[in-house]
Scaffold this motif. Structure first.
Motif, short mmCIF file in Angstrom:
data_model
loop_
_atom_site.label_atom_id
_atom_site.label_comp_id
_atom_site.label_asym_id
_atom_site.label_seq_id
_atom_site.Cartn_x
_atom_site.Cartn_y
_atom_site.Cartn_z
N GLY A 88 0.79 -1.23 0.00
CA GLY A 88 0.00 0.00 0.00
C GLY A 88 0.82 1.27 0.00
N VAL A 89 2.14 1.16 -0.27
CA VAL A 89 3.00 2.35 -0.16
C VAL A 89 3.00 3.22 -1.42
N ALA A 90 2.45 2.72 -2.51
CA ALA A 90 2.62 3.42 -3.78
C ALA A 90 1.45 4.34 -4.09
N CYS A 91 1.73 5.30 -4.97
CA CYS A 91 0.68 6.24 -5.37
C CYS A 91 -0.34 5.56 -6.28
N ILE A 92 0.02 4.39 -6.79
CA ILE A 92 -0.92 3.68 -7.65
C ILE A 92 -1.73 2.65 -6.87
N ASN A 93 -1.60 2.64 -5.56
CA ASN A 93 -2.52 1.84 -4.74
C ASN A 93 -3.85 2.58 -4.60
N ALA A 94 -4.95 1.79 -4.57
CA ALA A 94 -6.26 2.42 -4.45
C ALA A 94 -6.43 3.04 -3.07
N THR A 95 -6.85 4.30 -3.07
CA THR A 95 -7.11 5.02 -1.82
C THR A 95 -8.60 5.01 -1.51
N THR A 96 -9.40 5.04 -2.57
CA THR A 96 -10.85 5.16 -2.40
C THR A 96 -11.55 4.19 -3.34
N VAL A 97 -12.57 3.51 -2.82
CA VAL A 97 -13.41 2.67 -3.67
C VAL A 97 -14.82 3.24 -3.60
N LEU A 98 -15.38 3.58 -4.76
CA LEU A 98 -16.73 4.13 -4.82
C LEU A 98 -17.65 3.07 -5.38
N VAL A 99 -18.73 2.84 -4.71
CA VAL A 99 -19.61 1.75 -5.11
C VAL A 99 -21.05 2.25 -5.16
N GLU A 100 -21.73 1.89 -6.26
CA GLU A 100 -23.12 2.32 -6.39
C GLU A 100 -23.97 1.39 -5.52
N GLY A 101 -24.75 1.95 -4.65
CA GLY A 101 -25.52 1.14 -3.72
C GLY A 101 -24.87 1.15 -2.34
N ASP A 102 -25.24 0.17 -1.52
CA ASP A 102 -24.75 0.13 -0.14
C ASP A 102 -23.28 -0.27 -0.12
N PRO A 103 -22.39 0.57 0.41
CA PRO A 103 -20.96 0.23 0.42
C PRO A 103 -20.59 -0.77 1.51
N ALA A 104 -21.50 -1.02 2.45
CA ALA A 104 -21.12 -1.81 3.63
C ALA A 104 -20.68 -3.24 3.29
N PRO A 105 -21.41 -3.98 2.45
CA PRO A 105 -20.97 -5.35 2.18
C PRO A 105 -19.58 -5.41 1.53
N LEU A 106 -19.31 -4.51 0.60
CA LEU A 106 -17.99 -4.50 -0.05
C LEU A 106 -16.91 -4.13 0.98
N ALA A 107 -17.20 -3.11 1.79
CA ALA A 107 -16.22 -2.71 2.81
C ALA A 107 -15.92 -3.88 3.74
N ALA A 153 -16.93 4.33 -0.25
CA ALA A 153 -17.99 5.34 -0.20
C ALA A 153 -19.09 5.02 -1.20
N PRO A 154 -20.29 5.45 -0.91
CA PRO A 154 -21.38 5.25 -1.87
C PRO A 154 -21.25 6.23 -3.03
N TRP A 155 -21.71 5.81 -4.19
CA TRP A 155 -21.68 6.69 -5.35
C TRP A 155 -22.93 6.41 -6.19
N SER A 156 -23.46 7.43 -6.82
CA SER A 156 -24.55 7.21 -7.78
C SER A 156 -24.30 8.12 -8.97
N PRO A 157 -24.85 7.76 -10.13
CA PRO A 157 -24.62 8.60 -11.31
C PRO A 157 -24.98 10.06 -11.05
N ALA A 158 -25.91 10.28 -10.12
CA ALA A 158 -26.29 11.66 -9.83
C ALA A 158 -25.13 12.45 -9.21
N ASP A 159 -24.19 11.74 -8.60
CA ASP A 159 -23.03 12.42 -8.02
C ASP A 159 -22.05 12.91 -9.10
N GLY A 160 -22.20 12.34 -10.31
CA GLY A 160 -21.33 12.77 -11.39
C GLY A 160 -19.89 12.29 -11.17
N ILE A 161 -18.97 12.84 -11.97
CA ILE A 161 -17.59 12.36 -11.86
C ILE A 161 -16.78 13.18 -10.86
N GLY A 162 -17.42 14.14 -10.21
CA GLY A 162 -16.70 14.96 -9.22
C GLY A 162 -15.88 14.13 -8.24
#
Lengths: 367, 435
Positions: B253-272, B363-372
């Motif tokens: 996890g030391v590299a800048c190419i490691n994932a810092t954030t995972v955005l998931v449409e729907g409930d993030p809890a099961p994936l987390a 974190a949760p994400w939906s298309p309404a959140d856009g690519i921000g």
């Protein structure tokens, strides 16, 4: 009419008893007829009698450090009355102002003559030739060094070329984060030095390490310096041993490189001990007993052991000035005086500035 | 100064060069002649072999790798992969570097095309300076491209891990690059600036502050990665759990190419929860252990990171590491264990906190959140085939690399850009026509 104790004007080739010399100086500075208004006014507040309670240099620690009062005292009040109505004043000079408002001091001709005779002997021991011209890249007024070196050059029979350097302006630029402007100012200094190097016979170059570094960076100037200049005298800030080695071996192999260390508050400057090797630290032996160094633990103010580092305390004792116990901004290693040479007090080595001093952050720079 | 390992034991002495030495070394680089391209190519390849096979300055390749693991805390397996990448880079740098050449340009004025008039790809300067990072040996595979392009290169090593640039530069010297063509300059901060000042172009690694300081200058900043993954509706994360977990924890996890954030449409809890279960199973081992996965730091530094994380994570739901992430190994060093936190909105401020261990924000994400919430990513892996979304993501300037489908964020190959091609920064085109 007072008579001057001959002890105060001892010939430089003799060794006075240091404690007798100090007592003679105290009699001069604390007598109403000969002392300065500065000391006579303060004599009553010391809590002891400087004429009877101070037996010698070991007791000098009883005096308070009054250097801070030099920031606002009237300059006239610093001149001993014993010099009469027309004292031969060379100038009024100020400290660098690195640690707050500048401190002011009066340089009398009588002291300057003694200083030049002594420091000229040091230059001889370094093999610095007499009768050559000096290029002095240093501050002139309100600082002392420029004027003193000008007079020293004349004393040794050469012409002094000066390029003025305003250390306070540089420090201000650096404090404001204007490093590019500070760099441009330094290049302006180097440009002026270039004209002199190209057109005049320069035997000795005196400058600060940052200026020397910029000179070395310009290949044509570095070559000129190595061809013309017999000695390079660096002053003002520290230089690390590796850099010194590079200058001596690669950049300026022909010139003799040596340093100086001093303070406005002791009215002078000591050259580096002659004969040091590249592996030795830069050691400075003061003009004793006029200048006396001590190295103390900054917390306890106790003198540290030889070889240990501490903060530098300086005393100046001469006919023209008495300024004991001035805690300098610098750190140094305490070193014994040179073998076979009479000296009271310590020598100092490997000077480095204290980062924090009197709650003002010390700013080093192009100076 | 002393270089210590993660347990604080002295490993080596690093001498710092004074500013005057820097000035003179940079001068020498400026005056040096660039080796002809064919010689550069051969010397680079030779250097890779020396790096990998020979004893360099008393260290065998294995001893060197072990030392890097011990001082940087990067797991041994990661060091092996990163040093293999460096060796490969020396081999392919001459080709990889020229991948950046515009299609309208040729390499050399002698090419036939210039008789009719053609762009020639040329250097913008001569001297390139690198302020290296010590968190991972991998970035040292990048600047060899500058050598391939004909730049003379000065590298200021990190004080924490000077071994990789020292070995690489020693190998390059032994392979035929002159002492005035590539130099190692360990310095203090003051002289470090001098290296950048006296170079034509530079490369620095650092945080947001460094990026802001150097943006738009002759110095190319390499800042935080904040790499992200997007799992939209219609994609079952269970099919990609390996890729997601790997993206977070690969390389400790030391590299800048490691994932810092995972955005998931729907409930993030099961994936987390699923990520947390996988990451929790990773053992705590010293970095030189062949089976080590997690990075190791001096315990004191690890505790500081932990305190920072705990303070910043307040208000989020911890699935792993909520009580802390430090596991001391008993010798003064500590393993940085993973942390998984669930956010309640995609634009929560924690989503941008990148730490040097497997630390992920789900974190949760939906298309309404856009690519921000997807902006400012060195790598974005998006499990999507929504072409409109892909168009938008590709057009977004603050997303440097876009991986579509089942590709981990750490995927990288010589010849593809890490954060644009280095050649885009160091080279330009110039029209030449001749008789």
């Amino acid at each position: 009419m007072s008579t001057v104790d001959p002890l105060l004007e001892f010939p430089l080739d003799t060794q006075p008893d240091p404690d007798e010399f100090l007592r003679a100086a105290l009699r001069w500075h604390f007598s109403p007829e000969t002392g300065s208004p500065f000391w006579i006014e303060r004599a009553g507040t010391l809590g002891f009698d400087p004429l009877t309670d101070i037996g010698g240099f070991a007791d000098l620690g009883r005096f308070p450090n009054l250097a801070n009062e030099l920031r606002d005292v009237r300059a006239e009040d610093l001149i001993p009355r014993g010099y009469g109505d027309r004292p031969d004043v060379v100038g009024v000079y100020e400290s660098g102002g690195t640690t707050g408002a500048p401190k002011r001091i009066v340089l009398l001709k009588e002291w300057l003559d003694r200083l030049l005779a002594w420091s000229s002997g040091q230059l001889d021991r370094h093999g610095v030739p007499q009768g050559v011209n000096w290029l002095v890249v240093a501050p002139t007024g309100p600082h002392m060094v420029g004027d003193v070196i000008k007079r020293q050059t004349a004393f040794r029979g050469g012409l002094a070329f000066t390029v003025d350097l305003d250390p306070r302006w540089v420090k201000k630029l650096i404090a404001d984060g204007k490093t590019a402007e500070a760099g441009a100012y330094a290049e302006h200094i180097v440009d002026q030095v270039a004209f002199l190097l190209q057109t005049q016979d320069i035997g000795v170059l005196m400058c600060t390490p940052p200026v020397l570094e910029r000179l070395a960076r310009r290949e044509d100037l570095a070559k000129l310096i190595d061809e013309k200049v017999k000695a390079i005298n660096w002053v003002g800030t520290q230089m690390d041993a590796d850099t010194r080695y590079l200058y001596r071996t690669e950049v300026f192999p022909k010139a003799h490189l040596y340093s100086g260390y001093g303070s406005t508050m002791i009215l002078g400057n000591a050259s580096e001990r002659p004969g040091l090797t590249d592996d030795d630290p830069c050691i400075y032996d003061p003009f004793a007993p006029h200048m006396v160094f001590d190295v103390v633990d900054p917390g306890t103010r106790e003198t540290v052991a030889y070889g240990e580092r501490g903060q530098v305390v300086m005393h100046h004792v001469s006919k023209s000035l008495f300024m004991p116990n001035n805690l300098e901004r610098d750190y140094a290693t305490r070193v014994p005086g040179p073998e076979g040479v009479w000296q009271i007090g310590d020598s100092v080595a490997d000077i480095a500035p204290v980062q924090e001093f009197d709650n003002e952050t010390v700013i080093e720079g192009v100076y | 100064m002393t270089v210590t390992d993660v347990a604080g034991a002295p490993v080596a002495e690093l001498s710092l060069v004074p500013k005057l030495f820097v000035t003179r070394a940079m001068d020498a680089l400026r005056k040096a002649r660039t080796l002809p391209a064919a010689e550069r190519t051969a010397a680079l390849a030779r250097a890779g072999r020396i790096f990998a096979e020979e004893t360099v300055d008393g260290l065998t390749f294995e001893e060197y790798q072990r030392t890097v693991a011990r001082v940087s805390g990067v797991p041994m397996g990661v060091v092996r992969a990163a040093t293999a990448a460096i060796i490969e880079a020396t081999e392919v740098a001459p080709v990889a570097a020229y991948q950046a050449r515009p299609v309208g340009a040729v390499d050399d004025w002698r090419a036939e095309e210039t008789r009719r008039g053609s762009a020639v790809w040329t250097r913008k300067g001569d001297v390139f300076a690198v302020h290296a990072a010590g968190n991972h040996p991998g970035p040292h595979s990048l600047w060899v491209e500058a050598l391939a392009m004909g730049y003379r290169v000065a590298v200021r090593p990190s004080r924490r891990e000077p071994f990789t640039p020292h070995r690489l530069i020693s190998a390059l010297r032994a392979a035929g690059f002159g002492a005035d063509q590539v130099v190692l300059l360990p310095t203090d901060y003051d002289a470090a600036d001098e290296i950048l000042r006296s170079a034509d172009y530079g490369l620095v690694y650092g945080g947001d502050e460094v990026v802001r300081k150097y943006a738009g200058t002759r110095v190319l900043p390499q800042g935080p990665g904040r790499s992200k993954m997007l799992v939209p509706a219609g994609t079952d994360w269970r099919d990609h759990l390996d890729t997601i977990v790997d993206s977070i924890a690969h390389q400790g996890g030391v590299a800048c190419i490691n994932a810092t954030t995972v955005l998931v449409e729907g409930d993030p809890a099961p994936l987390a929860q699923a990520i947390a279960e996988r990451l929790a199973a990773i053992p705590s081992l010293p970095p030189e252990d062949e089976k080590a996965v997690l990075a190791v730091q001096p315990a004191e530094g690890a505790r500081k990171l932990e305190a920072f994380l705990l303070a910043r994570a307040a208000g989020t739901t911890a699935h792993l590491g909520g009580d802390g992430i430090v596991e001391e190994l008993g010798d003064g060093s500590a393993v940085l264990r993973p942390a998984v936190h669930q956010l309640d909105r995609p634009d929560a401020e924690q989503a941008g906190i990148e730490l040097p261990f497997p630390c992920v924000w789900v974190a949760p994400w939906s298309p309404a959140d856009g690519i921000g919430p997807l902006r400012n990513s060195l790598v974005l892996t998006a499990f999507t085939d929504d072409e409109a979304l892909i168009d938008e993501l590709l057009a977004e300037p603050t997303i440097s690399n876009l991986y579509l489908g089942d590709h981990p964020t750490y995927w990288i190959r010589p010849g593809v850009p890490h954060d644009s091609y280095l050649g885009e920064f160091l080279m330009r085109t110039k029209t030449v026509i001749r008789d």
